[in-house]
Design a protein around this motif. Structure first.
Motif, short mmCIF file in Angstrom:
data_model
loop_
_atom_site.label_atom_id
_atom_site.label_comp_id
_atom_site.label_asym_id
_atom_site.label_seq_id
_atom_site.Cartn_x
_atom_site.Cartn_y
_atom_site.Cartn_z
N UNK A 155 0.86 -1.19 0.00
CA UNK A 155 0.00 0.00 0.00
C UNK A 155 0.89 1.23 0.00
N UNK A 156 0.80 2.00 -1.06
CA UNK A 156 1.67 3.17 -1.18
C UNK A 156 0.89 4.47 -1.36
N UNK A 157 -0.34 4.38 -1.83
CA UNK A 157 -1.14 5.59 -2.05
C UNK A 157 -1.78 6.05 -0.75
N UNK A 158 -1.77 7.36 -0.50
CA UNK A 158 -2.37 7.87 0.75
C UNK A 158 -3.81 7.39 0.98
N UNK A 159 -4.63 7.35 -0.09
CA UNK A 159 -6.02 6.91 0.09
C UNK A 159 -6.08 5.44 0.49
N UNK A 188 -3.81 3.82 2.18
CA UNK A 188 -3.34 3.76 3.57
C UNK A 188 -4.44 4.21 4.52
N UNK A 189 -5.16 5.28 4.15
CA UNK A 189 -6.27 5.75 4.98
C UNK A 189 -7.35 4.67 5.11
N UNK A 190 -7.67 4.00 4.01
CA UNK A 190 -8.67 2.92 4.03
C UNK A 190 -8.18 1.78 4.92
N UNK A 191 -6.90 1.42 4.81
CA UNK A 191 -6.31 0.37 5.63
C UNK A 191 -6.51 0.67 7.11
N UNK A 192 -6.16 1.88 7.55
CA UNK A 192 -6.27 2.23 8.96
C UNK A 192 -7.73 2.33 9.41
N UNK A 193 -8.62 2.80 8.55
CA UNK A 193 -10.03 2.88 8.89
C UNK A 193 -10.60 1.48 9.07
N UNK A 194 -10.30 0.56 8.15
CA UNK A 194 -10.79 -0.81 8.27
C UNK A 194 -10.20 -1.50 9.50
N UNK A 195 -8.94 -1.23 9.79
CA UNK A 195 -8.30 -1.80 10.97
C UNK A 195 -8.96 -1.29 12.24
N UNK A 196 -9.22 0.01 12.29
CA UNK A 196 -9.89 0.59 13.46
C UNK A 196 -11.28 -0.01 13.63
#
Length: 132
Positions: free
Chosen positions: A46-50, A52-60
């Motif tokens: 995962x390199x694109x900011x969007x 990465x944001x989706x990754x952290x949102x799904x993780x949360x």
């Protein structure tokens, strides 16, 4: 891989593996520790900011759902220990924690740890004829 580092307290924890470990269709272990459950970095692909944001949102969201499940009283057994009582817990088989306790000179709180590896425990079981 889960990672947490806190130079103030001296923790530098790392762990790899699934949160829920399954063998032959049976849950054989659960790894959960609030100190080391979140990865510091998203996966390398995962390199694109969007992304990465989706990754952290799904993780949360996943952690909030997990925490809600664990917080249900229907999944809890509360045992009040008395002075001199001993409790043995299999870390990967049973969640465990402690409630608030006021330590006094007459009733000091003493928590002692003794650890046996799962491999050693399984070895002993096999030597006694158990199929583990």
């Amino acid at each position: 891989t889960y990672h947490s580092q806190d130079p103030v307290t001296g923790w530098h924890l790392k762990a790899s593996g699934p949160v829920i470990q399954v063998q032959h269709g049976r849950i054989v272990g659960i790894r959960h520790n609030d100190l080391d459950r979140l990865p510091d970095l998203p996966p390398g692909n995962l390199t694109e900011p969007k992304e990465i944001d989706v990754f952290y949102k799904e993780l949360e969201d996943a952690h909030m759902a997990w925490d809600a499940l664990l917080a249900q009283d229907t999944h809890r057994l509360v045992i009040k220990l008395q002075p001199g009582d001993t409790m043995v817990v299999a870390n990967h088989r049973c969640f465990h924690g402690r409630k608030c306790f006021t330590s006094t000179a007459q009733h000091p709180r003493i928590v002692m740890g003794c650890y046996v590896s799962q491999d050693e425990l399984y070895s002993r079981f096999r030597m006694e004829g158990y199929d583990v």
